[in-house]
Design a protein around this motif. Structure first.
Motif, short mmCIF file in Angstrom:
data_model
loop_
_atom_site.label_atom_id
_atom_site.label_comp_id
_atom_site.label_asym_id
_atom_site.label_seq_id
_atom_site.Cartn_x
_atom_site.Cartn_y
_atom_site.Cartn_z
N UNK A 141 11.53 -2.81 4.31
CA UNK A 141 12.14 -1.75 3.50
C UNK A 141 12.73 -2.30 2.21
N UNK A 142 13.33 -3.48 2.31
CA UNK A 142 13.99 -4.04 1.13
C UNK A 142 12.96 -4.55 0.12
N UNK A 143 11.83 -5.06 0.64
CA UNK A 143 10.77 -5.51 -0.26
C UNK A 143 10.06 -4.33 -0.92
N UNK A 144 9.95 -3.22 -0.21
CA UNK A 144 9.35 -2.02 -0.80
C UNK A 144 10.14 -1.56 -2.01
N UNK A 145 11.46 -1.59 -1.90
CA UNK A 145 12.30 -1.17 -3.02
C UNK A 145 12.28 -2.23 -4.13
N UNK A 146 12.44 -3.49 -3.73
CA UNK A 146 12.46 -4.58 -4.71
C UNK A 146 11.17 -4.66 -5.52
N UNK A 163 12.83 7.79 -2.35
CA UNK A 163 11.59 7.98 -1.60
C UNK A 163 11.19 6.70 -0.87
N UNK A 164 11.30 5.56 -1.55
CA UNK A 164 10.93 4.27 -0.93
C UNK A 164 11.85 3.94 0.25
N UNK A 165 13.13 4.30 0.13
CA UNK A 165 14.06 4.06 1.23
C UNK A 165 13.74 4.96 2.43
N UNK A 166 13.43 6.22 2.15
CA UNK A 166 13.07 7.17 3.20
C UNK A 166 11.84 6.67 3.98
N UNK A 167 10.89 6.10 3.27
CA UNK A 167 9.68 5.58 3.92
C UNK A 167 9.91 4.20 4.52
N UNK A 168 10.56 3.32 3.78
CA UNK A 168 10.64 1.92 4.16
C UNK A 168 11.50 1.62 5.37
N UNK A 183 0.79 -1.22 0.00
CA UNK A 183 0.00 0.00 0.00
C UNK A 183 0.83 1.28 0.00
N UNK A 184 2.13 1.16 0.13
CA UNK A 184 3.01 2.32 -0.08
C UNK A 184 3.68 2.21 -1.44
N UNK A 185 4.29 1.04 -1.70
CA UNK A 185 4.96 0.85 -2.98
C UNK A 185 3.98 0.93 -4.13
N UNK A 186 2.79 0.34 -3.95
CA UNK A 186 1.83 0.30 -5.04
C UNK A 186 1.12 1.63 -5.26
N UNK A 187 1.46 2.63 -4.45
CA UNK A 187 1.02 3.98 -4.78
C UNK A 187 1.82 4.49 -5.98
N UNK A 188 3.06 4.02 -6.09
CA UNK A 188 3.98 4.52 -7.11
C UNK A 188 4.11 3.56 -8.29
N UNK A 189 4.27 2.25 -8.01
CA UNK A 189 4.58 1.30 -9.09
C UNK A 189 3.54 1.21 -10.20
N UNK A 190 2.22 1.35 -9.92
CA UNK A 190 1.29 1.31 -11.05
C UNK A 190 1.49 2.45 -12.04
N UNK A 191 2.11 3.53 -11.55
CA UNK A 191 2.31 4.71 -12.38
C UNK A 191 3.59 4.59 -13.21
N UNK A 192 4.60 3.86 -12.67
CA UNK A 192 5.93 3.84 -13.28
C UNK A 192 5.89 3.27 -14.69
N UNK A 193 5.31 2.08 -14.84
CA UNK A 193 5.39 1.40 -16.13
C UNK A 193 4.72 2.17 -17.26
N UNK A 194 3.45 2.58 -17.12
CA UNK A 194 2.84 3.28 -18.26
C UNK A 194 3.51 4.60 -18.62
N UNK A 195 4.14 5.27 -17.65
CA UNK A 195 4.78 6.55 -17.93
C UNK A 195 6.19 6.36 -18.50
N UNK A 196 7.00 5.49 -17.86
CA UNK A 196 8.38 5.30 -18.31
C UNK A 196 8.47 4.43 -19.56
#
Length: 485
Positions: free
Chosen positions: A333-338, A290-295, A257-270
């Motif tokens: 934290x490591x899973x959030x980044x991975x 950002x993920x490290x700061x949070x995780x 619920x933190x990582x998936x705030x960002x990851x759904x956006x990454x693929x279609x944009x990048x």
């Protein structure tokens, strides 16, 4: 930069809807945990493992391919959807037949009616893949979020009512069926998918290589992520699986619920920059920061706040979850980044290397699970070995991603992580001091809530103090508004 603006806009929308879903999920799970036993959760948990596998079969990598391909037209979407309908029927029938195999493996006939009912979920989940990924491709994140939260609210309420009416684990079963049906209908209605006459395989042939590697990665990732549940249910029992599942689910809340705030956006944009690996790396390293700061602080918080979390959200009969959750929290934290790395492999068009990375990491995780369950026969040892495997996989996966896929240097990633260590050390010392001061009076339910609130505030203060440049613009804006008023 335009890329960052698009990512921020999409992430902001997902953040609001996702956290509404978190709050709703916690409330529903908390109520059900008091109405149902660990064994009842474990029974459904066994079948859920196999449903996850069938969900992978139903996707066959097409979801990511729909997002990646910039040339698909309405006819291509229509053709792919028709193929998904045929696949959905086959998979639902196969899952209904598999019910006898599941019952035989676990030596319990209760799995036959449960699995046959959940074949309905398999059918509608498979049907939802094309319309959902069309919405993601169109960056309709607000629509997806509203559908997910609204469906979760309705079906969560249904599960609670059924549990109160003594439907036992069937309350969770009917919740799953209702959710899959509702989200499919709403995704389809909002996707703009128009069924056209005839059928052609040209669209699928165009993305066959890309989607096949994605499917192979998902297949391996499934076994590495779910083998623990399969074996724990068989060799340690449903009650043990219920405990382990609750710990794993609580650990996954911040990851999903933190990582998936960002990851759904990454693929279609990048994906638009798939031929410019430098741009992808530059934008991605900001996301990793950002993920490290949070995780990292969240990992420390979950570790020290585990007793309060279990007491408040699950109740006293679940206290055996505490040591398992503490161990698993070390990997948050490591899973959030991975968990964000897959989107970069996809955006770079290198699902072949995503498959290789997944093959290596999956093998390490499977070995860890086999040793933990079959040799130690311990939930805690299994959790510890899993944590070790996540750390190894981090080093291997990011070497392949950054060095080989993106052609960049690893030093920037590790330097970024090292810079976050002082904040983590200060937070851990603060939690140790707080624990020594409050251990004698944190007993009643109200004091547990206060203790959890204190730990949350401490985390927030430390994160703000060490990352003030990130929040400084918002502080200045707030001060400006106050001065004007």
């Amino acid at each position: 930069m335009k890329v960052q603006q698009e990512i921020r806009k999409g992430a902001a929308i997902i953040f609001i809807t996702k956290y509404s879903g978190i709050l709703l999920g916690l409330v529903v799970n908390s109520v059900l945990a008091r109405l149902l036993s660990p064994a009842e959760f474990g029974i459904v948990g066994v079948v859920t493992v196999f449903i996850t596998f069938f969900n992978i079969l139903s996707d066959i990598g097409l979801g990511a391919a729909i997002i990646q391909n910039q040339d698909f037209n309405n006819k291509d979407f229509s053709d792919i959807f028709k193929i998904s309908v045929l696949l959905s029927v086959v998979l639902a029938g196969a899952f209904a037949l598999l019910s006898y195999g599941i019952a035989s493996f676990y030596n319990d006939k209760v799995y036959i009616p449960i699995s046959q009912l959940l074949a309905i979920q398999v059918f509608f989940s498979a049907l939802a893949i094309v319309p959902k990924n069309m919405l993601i491709k169109a960056q309709a994140f607000k629509t997806i979020g509203l559908i997910d939260v609204g469906s979760a609210f309705f079906t969560g309420s249904l599960a609670i009512v059924l549990a109160y009416q003594h439907f036992s684990f069937y309350s969770i079963v009917w919740r799953s069926i209702a959710y899959s049906l509702l989200v499919f209908l709403l995704y389809f209605a909002n996707s703009g998918l128009k069924i056209q006459s005839g059928i052609s395989f040209s669209g699928i042939r165009g993305v066959a290589k890309y989607s096949s590697y994605q499917f192979a990665f998902n297949f391996i990732n499934y076994f590495s992520r779910n083998l623990d549940n399969i074996l724990i249910g068989k060799y340690i029992g449903n009650a043990g699986l219920g405990l382990y599942n609750q710990a794993y689910q609580l650990m996954m809340y911040p990851i999903a619920n933190l990582t998936h705030v960002i990851t759904p956006v990454i693929h279609p944009i990048l994906a638009k920059y798939q031929n410019n690996k430098t741009v992808i790396f530059q934008e991605y390293i900001k996301i990793v920061k950002l993920l490290a700061i949070l995780g990292l602080p969240i990992s420390a918080f979950i570790y020290f706040a585990s007793p309060e979390i279990i007491h408040i959200f699950l109740g006293e009969k679940w206290l055996e979850v505490v040591p398992i959750l503490r161990i698993l929290s070390l990997s948050i934290w490591i899973q959030m980044i991975l968990s964000s790395s897959g989107s970069i492999y996809q955006a770079a068009g290198r699902t072949d290397l995503l498959f290789i990375s997944g093959l290596i990491s999956g093998s390490i995780m499977i070995l860890s699970i086999l040793v933990g369950v079959m040799y130690f026969k311990s939930l805690e040892q299994t959790a510890m070995l899993l944590v070790v495997s996540f750390y190894i996989n981090f080093a291997v996966g990011y070497y392949i991603l950054i060095k080989i896929v993106l052609g960049q240097h690893m030093i920037e990633l590790y330097a970024l992580l090292v810079r976050q260590m002082p904040a983590v050390i200060v937070l851990v010392l603060a939690y140790l001091a707080e624990g020594n001061l409050t251990r004698h009076w944190v007993t009643g339910p109200y004091m547990l809530i206060i203790s959890l609130g204190i730990k949350l505030c401490m985390m927030g203060l430390v994160m703000a103090a060490f990352n003030f440049p990130l929040i400084e613009p918002y502080v200045k804006k707030l001060s400006h508004l106050k001065s004007k008023s």
